[in-house]
Design an enzyme around this catalytic site. Structure first.
Site, short mmCIF file in Angstrom:
data_model
loop_
_atom_site.label_atom_id
_atom_site.label_comp_id
_atom_site.label_asym_id
_atom_site.label_seq_id
_atom_site.Cartn_x
_atom_site.Cartn_y
_atom_site.Cartn_z
N ASP A 1 0.85 -1.18 0.00
CA ASP A 1 0.00 0.00 0.00
C ASP A 1 0.89 1.24 0.00
OD1 ASP A 1 -2.27 1.54 0.09
OD2 ASP A 1 -2.62 1.29 2.23
N LYS B 1 -9.35 1.52 -9.69
CA LYS B 1 -9.79 1.69 -8.30
C LYS B 1 -10.86 2.78 -8.22
CE LYS B 1 -7.42 1.87 -3.80
NZ LYS B 1 -6.10 2.16 -3.19
N THR C 1 -12.97 0.60 -3.57
CA THR C 1 -12.31 1.03 -2.35
C THR C 1 -13.26 1.80 -1.44
OG1 THR C 1 -10.31 2.13 -1.55
CG2 THR C 1 -11.48 3.21 -3.36
N PHE D 1 -11.87 -1.08 4.68
CA PHE D 1 -10.89 -0.27 5.39
C PHE D 1 -10.92 -0.57 6.89
CE2 PHE D 1 -9.38 3.47 2.65
CZ PHE D 1 -9.33 2.67 1.52
#
Length: 316
Positions: free
Chosen positions: A17, A131, A155, A177
């Site tokens: 990431d 994304k 996302t 997340f």
């Protein structure tokens, strides 16, 4: 005994990431993913600032006025993506401008523009994930893109409605997340114990993982946004985990045995009814955490996109 990073790689696909190429060389993940915040962080480092100049020079030969900056920002994301493709054997995610999160057509158009920029470099676009923020419009755009053969990474996943809509749309991969979910609960209930298995972000990903496996959805679950290695340890066995260089280092320094906590259970019949837009919006409305964190995430990515464009404007 192998360190925990090596142990994790034996049960979960590890994704970097970051846009930091040096960190990727050091930890050797399978895939890499970026966002406007990470692109901005990368070009603020001296060793990568030349990419800004190259993107601007290229954009000035193709556009005029403010469009130069917009195109340069896309080109910069693709340039970083191309370098990441050289560093990892697998996939690289490149994010659509967060300001398009509520415009299905514009998201589709931007995805194709990014892929076109990749094609112009000779890159293998089958290794690129587009994304997109998991709004209803974003999921709808990804549904179309997937039908066109474009793999997507949805996302800013916080709520079950988002995950179910993505699975039913045939999305390639989702990024729940973990850390930001924990942040919200700690702010609301600062005295509550959220360590280990009681971490609400960990609980969310484990529930998503089991739901997908039991209902035989092909969508890949990739936990993201970690605050500590304990969150990663409790999600060992998840399809993929995207991890920052700091936490990759912490895992590499840890020699303790790593237990696999996630694995597919028995399959269940898939649900007959598909989640409608009305049901999606109502369920999101009822999920205060998911609604607030999705909006906040879009604002943050949008703000960093603006900062990136400001830097490019100054470079002109």
């Amino acid at each position: 005994m192998p360190n925990q990073l090596e142990q994790l790689k034996s049960m979960t696909t590890v994704v970097a990431d970051t846009g930091d190429f040096a960190a990727i060389k050091q930890y050797q993940p399978q895939d890499a993913t970026t966002n406007p915040s990470l692109v901005l962080k990368a070009i603020e480092q001296i060793q990568y600032q030349h990419l800004t100049d190259e993107a601007l020079q290229w954009a000035k030969t193709h556009q005029q006025g403010q469009e130069v900056v917009t195109l340069a920002a896309d080109k910069l994301a693709v340039m970083i993506g191309c370098q990441l493709l050289d560093e990892v054997p697998g996939l690289v995610s490149t994010e659509v401008d967060a300001r398009l999160s509520f415009d299905t057509k514009a998201t589709i158009d931007k995805a194709h523009q990014l892929l076109s920029l990749y094609q112009q470099t000779g890159a293998d676009t089958s290794r690129i994930l587009i994304k997109i923020a998991a709004t209803w419009e974003g999921i709808d755009a990804a549904r179309v893109l997937e039908q066109q053969g474009v793999k997507c990474n949805l996302t800013l996943i916080f709520g079950f409605a988002q995950t179910r809509a993505c699975a039913e749309a045939g999305i390639y991969l989702i990024s729940p997340f973990v850390g930001r979910i924990l942040d919200w609960y700690k702010k609301i209930n600062p005295e509550q114990d959220y360590t280990g298995e009681k971490d609400p972000g960990v609980i969310s990903v484990r529930q998503i993982y089991q739901y997908f496996k039991q209902n035989r959805y092909d969508t890949i679950v990739m936990g993201a946004s970690f605050r500590n290695i304990q969150q990663i340890q409790w999600l060992a066995g998840c399809d993929r985990l995207t991890i920052s260089p700091v936490l990759l280092n912490d895992l590499a320094d840890n020699q303790q045995p790593l237990t696999r906590h996630l694995q597919a259970g028995d399959s269940l019949p898939s649900m007959d009814e598909v989640l409608t837009e009305q049901a999606f919006r109502w369920q999101m409305n009822q999920d205060q955490m998911a609604t607030e964190k999705l909006a906040e995430g879009i604002r943050q990515f949008g703000a960093d996109q603006l900062k990136l464009e400001k830097l490019l404007t100054e470079g002109l």
